[in-house]
Design a protein around this motif. Structure first.
Motif, PDB file in Angstrom:
ATOM      1  N   ALA A 643       0.859  -1.190   0.000  1.00  0.00           N
ATOM      2  CA  ALA A 643       0.000   0.000   0.000  1.00  0.00           C
ATOM      3  C   ALA A 643       0.887   1.229   0.000  1.00  0.00           C
ATOM      4  CB  ALA A 643      -0.889   0.002   1.241  1.00  0.00           C
ATOM      5  N   THR A 644       0.563   2.176  -0.826  1.00  0.00           N
ATOM      6  CA  THR A 644       1.462   3.336  -0.924  1.00  0.00           C
ATOM      7  C   THR A 644       0.731   4.607  -1.316  1.00  0.00           C
ATOM      8  OG1 THR A 644       3.486   4.164  -1.952  1.00  0.00           O
ATOM      9  CG2 THR A 644       2.020   2.894  -3.359  1.00  0.00           C
ATOM     10  N   HIS A 645       1.341   5.727  -0.959  1.00  0.00           N
ATOM     11  CA  HIS A 645       0.869   7.020  -1.433  1.00  0.00           C
ATOM     12  C   HIS A 645       1.648   7.499  -2.648  1.00  0.00           C
ATOM     13  CE1 HIS A 645      -2.123   7.885   1.423  1.00  0.00           C
ATOM     14  NE2 HIS A 645      -1.327   7.853   2.459  1.00  0.00           N
ATOM     15  N   SER A 687      -5.673  10.845  -5.037  1.00  0.00           N
ATOM     16  CA  SER A 687      -5.590  10.335  -3.674  1.00  0.00           C
ATOM     17  C   SER A 687      -6.471  11.126  -2.709  1.00  0.00           C
ATOM     18  CB  SER A 687      -4.153  10.320  -3.182  1.00  0.00           C
ATOM     19  OG  SER A 687      -3.770  11.602  -2.791  1.00  0.00           O
ATOM     20  N   TYR A 688      -7.119  12.197  -3.177  1.00  0.00           N
ATOM     21  CA  TYR A 688      -8.138  12.897  -2.401  1.00  0.00           C
ATOM     22  C   TYR A 688      -7.623  13.507  -1.094  1.00  0.00           C
ATOM     23  CZ  TYR A 688     -11.058  10.398  -5.695  1.00  0.00           C
ATOM     24  OH  TYR A 688     -11.592   9.907  -6.841  1.00  0.00           O
ATOM     25  N   ALA A 706      -4.199  24.794  -3.262  1.00  0.00           N
ATOM     26  CA  ALA A 706      -3.563  23.482  -3.299  1.00  0.00           C
ATOM     27  C   ALA A 706      -3.994  22.733  -4.555  1.00  0.00           C
ATOM     28  CB  ALA A 706      -3.909  22.678  -2.037  1.00  0.00           C
ATOM     29  N   LYS A 707      -5.273  22.876  -4.917  1.00  0.00           N
ATOM     30  CA  LYS A 707      -5.750  22.209  -6.138  1.00  0.00           C
ATOM     31  C   LYS A 707      -5.016  22.734  -7.372  1.00  0.00           C
ATOM     32  CE  LYS A 707     -10.485  21.213  -4.801  1.00  0.00           C
ATOM     33  NZ  LYS A 707     -11.828  21.779  -4.943  1.00  0.00           N
ATOM     34  N   GLU A 708      -4.857  24.055  -7.413  1.00  0.00           N
ATOM     35  CA  GLU A 708      -4.143  24.681  -8.529  1.00  0.00           C
ATOM     36  C   GLU A 708      -2.739  24.103  -8.649  1.00  0.00           C
ATOM     37  OE1 GLU A 708      -5.518  29.000  -8.071  1.00  0.00           O
ATOM     38  OE2 GLU A 708      -3.409  29.105  -8.692  1.00  0.00           O
ATOM     39  N   ILE A 709      -2.063  24.044  -7.479  1.00  0.00           N
ATOM     40  CA  ILE A 709      -0.681  23.559  -7.496  1.00  0.00           C
ATOM     41  C   ILE A 709      -0.650  22.113  -7.959  1.00  0.00           C
ATOM     42  CG2 ILE A 709       1.315  23.046  -6.025  1.00  0.00           C
ATOM     43  CD1 ILE A 709       0.258  25.377  -4.191  1.00  0.00           C
ATOM     44  N   LEU A 710      -1.605  21.333  -7.451  1.00  0.00           N
ATOM     45  CA  LEU A 710      -1.664  19.919  -7.814  1.00  0.00           C
ATOM     46  C   LEU A 710      -1.826  19.758  -9.320  1.00  0.00           C
ATOM     47  CD1 LEU A 710      -1.794  16.977  -6.861  1.00  0.00           C
ATOM     48  CD2 LEU A 710      -4.259  17.241  -6.603  1.00  0.00           C
TER      49      LEU A 710
ATOM     50  N   ARG B 612       2.394  14.538   5.131  1.00  0.00           N
ATOM     51  CA  ARG B 612       3.027  13.245   4.964  1.00  0.00           C
ATOM     52  C   ARG B 612       2.037  12.099   4.776  1.00  0.00           C
ATOM     53  NH1 ARG B 612       7.304  12.653   9.564  1.00  0.00           N
ATOM     54  NH2 ARG B 612       8.461  10.880   8.789  1.00  0.00           N
ATOM     55  N   GLY B 613       0.823  12.281   5.330  1.00  0.00           N
ATOM     56  CA  GLY B 613      -0.112  11.157   5.362  1.00  0.00           C
ATOM     57  C   GLY B 613      -0.883  10.937   4.085  1.00  0.00           C
ATOM     58  N   THR B 614      -0.530  11.633   3.016  1.00  0.00           N
ATOM     59  CA  THR B 614      -1.289  11.433   1.774  1.00  0.00           C
ATOM     60  C   THR B 614      -0.323  11.234   0.624  1.00  0.00           C
ATOM     61  OG1 THR B 614      -3.033  12.359   0.388  1.00  0.00           O
ATOM     62  CG2 THR B 614      -1.506  13.917   1.364  1.00  0.00           C
ATOM     63  N   SER B 615      -0.822  11.216  -0.586  1.00  0.00           N
ATOM     64  CA  SER B 615       0.079  10.955  -1.707  1.00  0.00           C
ATOM     65  C   SER B 615       1.046  12.110  -1.867  1.00  0.00           C
ATOM     66  CB  SER B 615      -0.717  10.788  -2.994  1.00  0.00           C
ATOM     67  OG  SER B 615      -1.130  12.056  -3.445  1.00  0.00           O
ATOM     68  N   THR B 616       2.153  11.815  -2.532  1.00  0.00           N
ATOM     69  CA  THR B 616       3.207  12.792  -2.709  1.00  0.00           C
ATOM     70  C   THR B 616       2.675  14.143  -3.190  1.00  0.00           C
ATOM     71  OG1 THR B 616       4.418  10.919  -3.534  1.00  0.00           O
ATOM     72  CG2 THR B 616       5.490  13.052  -3.707  1.00  0.00           C
ATOM     73  N   TYR B 617       1.974  14.119  -4.309  1.00  0.00           N
ATOM     74  CA  TYR B 617       1.571  15.384  -4.903  1.00  0.00           C
ATOM     75  C   TYR B 617       0.490  16.078  -4.095  1.00  0.00           C
ATOM     76  CZ  TYR B 617       4.501  14.776  -8.969  1.00  0.00           C
ATOM     77  OH  TYR B 617       5.570  14.655  -9.803  1.00  0.00           O
ATOM     78  N   ASP B 618      -0.431  15.311  -3.569  1.00  0.00           N
ATOM     79  CA  ASP B 618      -1.446  15.914  -2.705  1.00  0.00           C
ATOM     80  C   ASP B 618      -0.775  16.595  -1.521  1.00  0.00           C
ATOM     81  OD1 ASP B 618      -3.430  14.943  -4.251  1.00  0.00           O
ATOM     82  OD2 ASP B 618      -4.506  13.922  -2.636  1.00  0.00           O
ATOM     83  N   GLY B 619       0.112  15.851  -0.874  1.00  0.00           N
ATOM     84  CA  GLY B 619       0.769  16.372   0.328  1.00  0.00           C
ATOM     85  C   GLY B 619       1.586  17.602  -0.003  1.00  0.00           C
TER      86      GLY B 619
END
Lengths: 726, 726
Positions: A643-645, A687-688, A706-710, B612-619
């Motif tokens: 399992a991974t992020h 990953s929400y 954050a959404k923009e950056i993502l 840290r607790g989410t995916s790389t890009y989300d975080g």
């Protein structure tokens, strides 16, 4: 003051008394030694007569085996602390009650000889153990220490087994804890896997469950045997329930025997044996009626003990006292001598009772009473108002506030008669009782075998029952390298949801998920998906099902096929390990290194979020290389759930032929997220994390930015080419 | 059976007895209420006579204030549980002993009136508190509950203070725990900040330290006052040490007073007051000799109580018994009546003593003894062998195994005389003693003020002393928006290294680091660098220094200037919060949201590894947006330290004018890493995660491959364009 000889020394590992033992848990006394050849251990449950040894080059393997037993006391040579102990051994000793022994208590010229003497054999070879086995000295130390504490050689040991760790599925201490097999992370048994599977009606059944959980096996025929029996009990509900009712009436045979064999004897326990023997015919016929080969094998391990039972029925009174001195242990009519003295005492007591009436009439004192107490014996009590009516032959004995107490010569005479007869009766009872105990012990071996078979019957019926109630299936276990679970569930969470339907927000019942892994084709499953969607639950559930399958138990799934596993590894969360003083990342890497160095193509590995404790690229690179290594260049590798992020890892599907992507499904609804808890093929598209952040109360402008950056990041900006603030 | 009137009910929050209180910690009883206007609370330390109220719209602010006090008991209206309580309040109540009160115990028509009566004032306005203050009913509840338990109105409350949270530096519960202010994460005071700063010689000093730590203030003049006093004590070592020696001889004045005022009276405690009064002249002159305005102010709060002292010296015996009934409380020569009965008793006792010799000579029995015991009084004991020598006037009283006991008429007579005189003496002593207690209580207010000033003197001398020993400096606190620390150290780690120089591998002493932040220019410091290099220690140390500066204490640095801070926020690790049942990431986001929603440009924020607790890009996107938000568009923002593994964030230096990059330096040597623990300007070039992984035992081929992947990633492969396995 009466001087007493020292009869026992009580230590945590050598108690045998019923009220000091947990009936549902083994009581293990262990001995450890550590030398150039590795770690050597012996352990004994004196209360059950189980005695085992093991020796391993790699201390961690034996430590996790001992950790699963959780011994109540560990004896070690004091000298062991003069060297650097492996970290795992130190950790184990820190968690236990440790007794250090001097050199003369641990060294022996002929440890194997000592063992043979205690076990009553000429050589250890009958047990498949060489006299030079490196754990033999530890076993001898255990015997010497127990003898010292019991003040005699333990009388109930006649077998020594060598626990070969490569015959078991090895589950290291970290994994036992991560999977909450014996206790939950926050401490305590409630909520653990074992708690969820313990529905035995006898204490011995619960203890056997504990041993099978501590010792999952690779022995496929043995697993098939257990499964088949569960299967029979599962299908023959009425017969199983009759058997269970009979088992409920049995007593804790093996612990009773251990006490009798070590001179702790009380009448009620012999009564316990009798009660158990009374159930045996019903249990035997209950097993035979099933007309199944394996059930018959089980029945064959159970003796009838008709002769012993007859003796017990004949000799022992129906209601038994807790102590011999209380009298009334032996049945009336069994022994002439006893009957005679008893009737003497009885007659004298009747004489006294009749005397009261006579004296009243003679003296005219209506409220005259004949009483008895421990210090004065029998006496006649007359209230002060009637003292003038007392005849001359009454001798004054004691003056009370409102009454006078007297004796007469013939009363004294009868008193002596009664006491004398009672003393004689008790002495006679004791004599007979010891004979009965000795007779019981001639059947000790058979009774112990019977106790084991009863425990097994209990445990397997309990498992059959819960499998039916919960809809478990019999897993197929074979020599393949696959895991194929259809609609598996997490047994503990499923049960807790059943008892409180609102346990997890919005979830009414547990959502089942399948899993297919194969060392040779779909070896590695990479699992992505948002936080809180259930990734950790899923990978744990697969490991738990695999674990359960190796105990012989049925599993929470619609269908399950598993090629036997040599080790279960896990790397999930490290909070409890932090106490050892490493940084989180160091612990994570230690556990990962252990997996890479010790897994085989027969292992099952679950990994949760590798590489989180370091920088993005470092962590990603390490996770990447770890997966590649687990995959390997050859045709096979250990079955792995990862399992991974790091969404980047989903790309590995292109280059590694045996890797598959999975994700936990989530629905988006008005920019909110709904967790479906369904594992589906393919990488997660998102990953929400940002949605979760919004749920947590992060201000809207921050979320929007954050959404923009993502989007910019995902749109292909390289990491070294960051999006600019608008 | 003697019937006794119920005199007290003991509850955790209302005990006053010395042996049931921790001398170094306050004993707080709190009352809470929650309504539409917010959370209202009152708390009282009956053992010290401190009584405060507060009321806040946002419950979390008041909860962390109460959490810092850690009340031993909280009383709440039972009705409070009929509504949804804020999560923080529930959390607080779960951690405490809670007493639920019925409506009639909590509701009052005139709570302010009740308070005035107890406090002995006509209106609360003198305390700056309006009768309609929403916490007044809680305060009245406390008084009613205490009165019920003590069976009378508490006698030692005469002041009510309104704790205005906006006058203090707010430190939320999570931050108190993260920074280990009152206890360490794994539990216990040892190793906490308060433990490191408590070197008081009086218990009252330690309790004041606890209050100042629970209540760091923004009041710059008050902080300057404390600092100046530390400064004086720091420079005048000899005088400070003399004062300390005198303080060591004082007793716990305020707790003694509280007991006396609530009718728990014992002679030894009056002795404690006397012992304290004896030290006052020396303490006063010790303060005056410093010829400093602030020290003189302190001295002015200390009374001399010459008259009271004279009375105590005159009346009280030097060695005092624990109980009045034991006698010997009042000095010989003070009271004629007492002296007379005492001499009667004394003479009679002499008569008895002389009698023994006389009787021996008279009867010729050499081992004749006159003895005394509680039930029989005086008697003559003669061994069996000598019974034939006993004269006729001896009356037999009791037969022992080896001796007979007798009395004579004149001995009985003397016995009565003695007992009579002793009873009279004790009655007289009691009378005088009560007079003395009443006299002490007329000075209660002055004594309490004195006790406070003594506690302050003790605490400030202790801080001066440890500042000198440890090389701390006086921080400048001003109205600026800056933090400027030169060579700061982590106080707790520094001390633990000092006591064990090998505490951290390879580190001989703590490596100091500077920090410069300013809301208006270098507002945000982004800190990168490998694991275990000391990032977390550094950001915690800055927060601790800022915290200490707001208690008035000096700080571990070479130079320190801080513009006062309104709140300290932290987001570092979440392990202990997991018990509340959220996922790690949810907790992290909750804490982050709290910071974004509640920080001002006067706040100090430390953030460790956001996202840290989410995916790389989300975080990364969230961390990125959080930093941008903290930076803001305006000219100022909260002073922020941000430790991260996202190297990508170092790019923000280009777009955010008030952001600066820092890193923790590491030297590479033969592909090994050496931690220098030095914070230097500029982003870290690498994070060394792979080196750590190697140290942890990850196999070399995996390490090599991870390096390859890392190079490819850094070489500009975009995330969606992963490196292929070679």
């Amino acid at each position: 003051l009466v001087e007493r000889a020292l009869t026992r020394i009580l230590t945590p590992g050598t108690v045998l008394e019923e009220d000091q033992l947990d009936p549902r848990s083994g009581s293990w006394l262990a001995a450890l030694n550590w030398d150039k050849k590795g770690l050597h251990a012996a352990w004994v449950d004196l209360s059950a007569g189980i005695f085992e040894i093991a020796s391993e080059e790699r201390p961690e393997d034996l430590v996790s085996c001992l950790d699963a037993l959780s011994p109540t006391e560990i004896v070690v040579p004091a000298a062991i602390f003069q060297q650097d102990l492996p970290e795992e051994v130190e950790w184990l000793l820190k968690r236990s009650i440790v007794t250090q022994l001097d050199r003369e208590e641990t060294e022996s010229r002929d440890p194997a000889g000592e063992l043979c003497q205690t076990l009553g054999v000429l050589s250890l070879e009958g047990f498949g153990i060489d006299a030079e086995h490196p754990a033999v000295p530890s076993a001898a130390t255990l015997i010497r220490y127990s003898s010292e504490m019991l003040r005699r050689t333990p009388g109930n040991l006649n077998r020594l087994s060598w626990r070969r760790l490569d015959e078991t599925v090895r589950v290291d201490s970290a994994t036992l804890r991560n999977l909450e097999i014996f206790e939950v992370t926050k401490g305590g048994r409630s909520g653990s896997l074992i708690d969820c599977f313990d529905q035995c009606v006898t204490a011995a059944g619960s203890r056997l469950l504990e041993r099978w959980f501590a010792n999952p096996v690779r022995d496929v025929p043995e697993l098939h045997r257990r499964q088949s029996l569960i299967s029979i009990f599962h299908d023959r509900t009425i017969q199983a329930s009759d058997l269970r009712a009979a088992l409920r009436q049995t007593r804790d045979l093996s612990r009773i025997l251990s006490r009798l064999q070590n001179r702790i004897r009380n009448p009620r326990e012999i009564g316990g044996i009798r009660d158990t023997l009374r159930q045996l015919p019903e249990i035997l016929s209950g097993l035979q009626i099933l007309e199944d080969e394996k059930a018959t094998d089980l029945a064959n391990r159970i003796g009838e003990f008709a002769e012993l039972k007859e003796i017990l029925e004949k000799t022992m009174a129906e209601e038994l006292p807790g102590k011999l001195n209380d009298g009334g242990v032996i049945r009336d009519g069994y022994d002439e001598v006893l009957d005679r003295v008893r009737s003497l005492a009885r007659n004298a007591r009747t004489w006294v009772a009749e005397r009261e009436q006579e004296e009243r009439e003679k003296t005219g004192i209506k409220n005259l009473r004949i009483k008895y107490n421990g210090s004065f014996g029998y006496f006649i009590e007359v209230t002060k108002a009637n003292v003038h009516l007392v005849p001359d032959e009454y001798v004054r004995k004691q003056t009370m506030t409102n009454a006078e107490r007297y004796y007469t010569e013939d009363l004294k005479e009868k008193e002596k008669e009664i006491l004398n007869a009672e003393d004689k009766a008790i002495a006679r009872e004791e004599e007979i009782f010891q004979g009965v105990v000795d007779r019981v012990l001639t059947d000790a071996d058979g009774l112990r075998r019977t106790a084991e078979a009863l425990a097994e019957t209990d445990l397997l019926i309990a498992w059959a029952d819960l499998s039916r109630m919960r809809g478990y299936v019999r897993p197929e276990i074979d020599d393949s390298l696959e895991i194929d679970i259809e609609n598996g569930r997490h047994p503990v969470i499923e049960e807790s949801l059943r008892s409180s339907p609102e346990g997890i927000a919005g979830a009414d019942s547990f959502v089942p998920n399948s899993c297919a892994l194969s060392s040779e084709s779909h070896q590695i499953a990479v699992l992505t998906g948002p936080n809180m969607a259930g990734k950790s639950t899923y990978i744990r559930q697969v490991a738990l099902i695999a674990f359960l399958a190796h105990t012989g138990c049925w599993v929470p799934a619609d269908r399950c096929r598993i090629g036997w596993i040599d080790r279960i590894f896990s790397r999930v969360g490290a909070s409890d390990e932090l106490a050892r003083g490493h940084s989180t990342f160091m612990v994570e890497m230690n556990e990962t290194a252990n997996i890479l160095n010790n897994s085989s193509e027969r292992s099952l590995i679950i990994l949760d979020e590798i590489g989180r404790g370091t920088s993005t690229y470092d962590g990603l690179s390490i996770a990447w290389a770890v997966i590649e290594n687990l995959h390997g260049q050859g045709p096979r590798g250990p079955r792995t759930l990862f399992a991974t992020h790091y969404h980047e890892l989903t790309r590995l599907e292109d280059s590694l032929p045996r890797l598959r992507n999975f994700s936990v499904s989530v629905k988006e609804w008005n920019d909110q997220i709904v967790f479906m808890r369904q594992v589906i093929p393919g990488a997660a598209d998102r990953s929400y994390g940002i949605q979760v952040a919004r749920l947590a109360g992060i201000p809207v402008p921050v979320i929007d930015r954050a959404k923009e950056i993502l989007e910019a990041l995902e749109g292909g900006s390289t990491a070294t080419n960051a999006p600019q603030q608008s």
